[in-house]
Design a protein around this motif. Structure first.
Motif, mmCIF file in Angstrom:
data_model
loop_
_atom_site.group_PDB
_atom_site.id
_atom_site.type_symbol
_atom_site.label_atom_id
_atom_site.label_comp_id
_atom_site.label_asym_id
_atom_site.label_seq_id
_atom_site.Cartn_x
_atom_site.Cartn_y
_atom_site.Cartn_z
ATOM 1 N N TYR A 97 0.880 -1.172 0.000
ATOM 2 C CA TYR A 97 0.000 0.000 0.000
ATOM 3 C C TYR A 97 0.915 1.219 0.000
ATOM 4 C CZ TYR A 97 -2.794 3.808 1.919
ATOM 5 O OH TYR A 97 -3.401 5.028 2.117
ATOM 6 N N ASN A 99 1.446 5.509 -0.143
ATOM 7 C CA ASN A 99 0.814 6.804 0.092
ATOM 8 C C ASN A 99 1.913 7.813 0.387
ATOM 9 O OD1 ASN A 99 -1.122 8.788 0.457
ATOM 10 N ND2 ASN A 99 -2.359 7.572 1.866
ATOM 11 N N SER A 255 -0.810 9.428 8.758
ATOM 12 C CA SER A 255 -1.098 8.520 7.641
ATOM 13 C C SER A 255 -0.060 7.414 7.523
ATOM 14 C CB SER A 255 -1.189 9.302 6.321
ATOM 15 O OG SER A 255 -0.014 10.062 6.124
#
Length: 436
Positions: A97, A99, A255
């Motif tokens: 993932y 980001n 995050s």
């Protein structure tokens, strides 16, 4: 029962079912079992990265089986190198993932989480929101956030909103005309909860106050409001409770990590001890006892793709004296270490001190909607504000007197009235900024 939100995570390779079961098992541990679990996870994550991550290996250096307290403190500057150089063996840009951080700390970077670790993040989110009767698979969210303005990014976010049962209120323009449109949506849609940036939600509450409207009365399905990413002041919390008529829950997250602390139903800011290990350190990187103020340093206990071990997030805080390893309580979040004003006398003061002092005065009459403070020189500050009418000389004098009292005399201030304040590209409002 697995439904749309869970299915979308599963289809993207995030094992949410396993993550939920594992998280549930962690929360059921006794105090003694939890201490064993924590030690095991800390040992395993360090061992894994020492064997499989060249970046982390180089950071630790040639220490043989280092003790926990001897491990280096990882900072954001360390992470500002290409992600390919920070990924562990077996992980590529295609099987993680990905980001990037917002850059509100001044040092943005790209990060990765392995898919199980990211599924745990979602399981942790779901569990905490569930404390307030919110279910991501069924509850409908009013989302006060930024949105990418390029066509592909915009459509992608809107599709994610659809899958996640969210209706997005973009926060780049918060003029009265736009806030009135927001209000109309609450009259026609059955929202279960509000989630988003503190400053934008507070501005909406001020608009409701001006109109003498209670949100729960026009949208009776609302259960709770969750604010994030920016400081929530006590006076703003009271305003939100009054105008929304629902519980206001404060969260603190990053995050690249997870939810770090989340207000529980007892009103305590409960630290996430299931997927993170949080330490408070002094200037010499020594662990401080509960109740003392220091740097917040966090370890991600499960992320194998990208090491976040003893990671200095850039915030200062205090863990409550009544904290326990299984249930740490964040007593106070003081703000970012880089949001510090250096004054002519040599005194250092958190930028939020100016904000607190100024806020209490310029919001007395309800004229000023929001403001930010910029330090341009050692003795010079600019206050930009949005209001119906300009500040009068009496208000300006009061602010100067309060700052003399709380900080130090002979500081210079300019006041600039704006129609709209500058936000980051994600829609956050940075309340204090030093340009020194």
């Amino acid at each position: 029962m697995i439904t749309l939100f869970d299915i979308s995570l599963q289809l993207n390779g995030f094992p949410i079912k396993k993550a939920k079961a594992d998280l549930d098992a962690i929360t059921q541990l006794t105090d003694e079992e939890f201490m064993l679990f924590l030690q095991k996870q800390k040992d395993e994550i360090v061992d894994f990265h020492l064997k499989n991550n060249l970046f982390y290996n180089e950071l630790v250096g040639d220490k043989i089986a280092p003790k926990w307290e001897d491990l280096p403190i990882l900072n954001k500057q360390n992470l500002q190198k290409p992600l390919e150089q920070r990924l562990s063996k077996g992980y590529t840009l295609k099987n993680v993932y990905l980001n990037k951080t917002s850059g509100s700390s001044g040092t943005p970077f790209v990060f990765a989480k392995d898919k199980y670790s990211h599924a745990l993040t979602w399981a942790s989110n779901m569990m905490r929101f569930g404390w307030f009767g919110i279910d991501f698979n069924h509850s409908y969210q009013a989302r006060f956030y930024g949105i990418p303005m390029d066509f592909i990014g915009y459509q992608k976010e809107r599709f994610k909103d659809f899958l996640s049962r969210r209706f997005r209120f973009p926060v780049f323009d918060l003029s009265d005309v736009v806030l009135e449109k927001f209000l109309q949506k609450f009259k026609t849609k059955k929202f279960d909860y509000i989630n988003g940036y503190t400053s934008s939600i507070v501005l909406f509450a001020k608009y409701l106050e001006q109109k003498n409207i209670n949100l729960k009365e026009i949208c009776p399905t609302l259960k709770a409001c969750f604010v994030t990413s920016e400081m929530l002041f006590e006076s703003d919390k009271k305003l939100l409770e009054k105008q929304f008529g629902i519980p206001i829950i404060n969260e603190y997250g990053a995050s690249e990590l997870d939810l770090i602390a989340f207000e529980n139903p007892k009103g305590e800011w409960q630290v996430n001890s299931e997927t993170l290990f949080v330490e408070i350190l002094d200037e010499n990187n020594k662990v401080l006892p509960y109740g003392e103020e220091g740097k917040i340093v966090i370890t991600s206990l499960f992320n194998k793709a990208n090491p976040f071990i003893r990671y200095e997030i850039g915030d200062i805080g205090i863990l409550d004296e009544k904290s326990k390893p299984q249930k740490p309580i964040l007593k106070k979040l003081i703000g970012r270490t880089n949001d510090v004003a250096i004054l002519p006398s040599g005194k250092k003061s958190p930028g939020l001190t100016f904000y607190y002092v100024t806020k209490s005065i310029i919001e007395d009459d309800g004229n000023v909607k929001e403001f930010i403070i910029k330090q341009t020189k050692l003795d010079t500050f600019e206050i930009e504000y949005v209001s119906e009418n300009g500040l009068d000389s009496e208000q300006i004098q009061k602010i100067k007197e309060a700052i003399d009292l709380y900080l130090e005399p002979n500081l210079n201030f300019t006041f600039t009235r704006k129609t709209v304040l500058e936000r980051t590209n994600r829609g956050k409002l940075k309340q204090f900024k030093s340009y020194l």
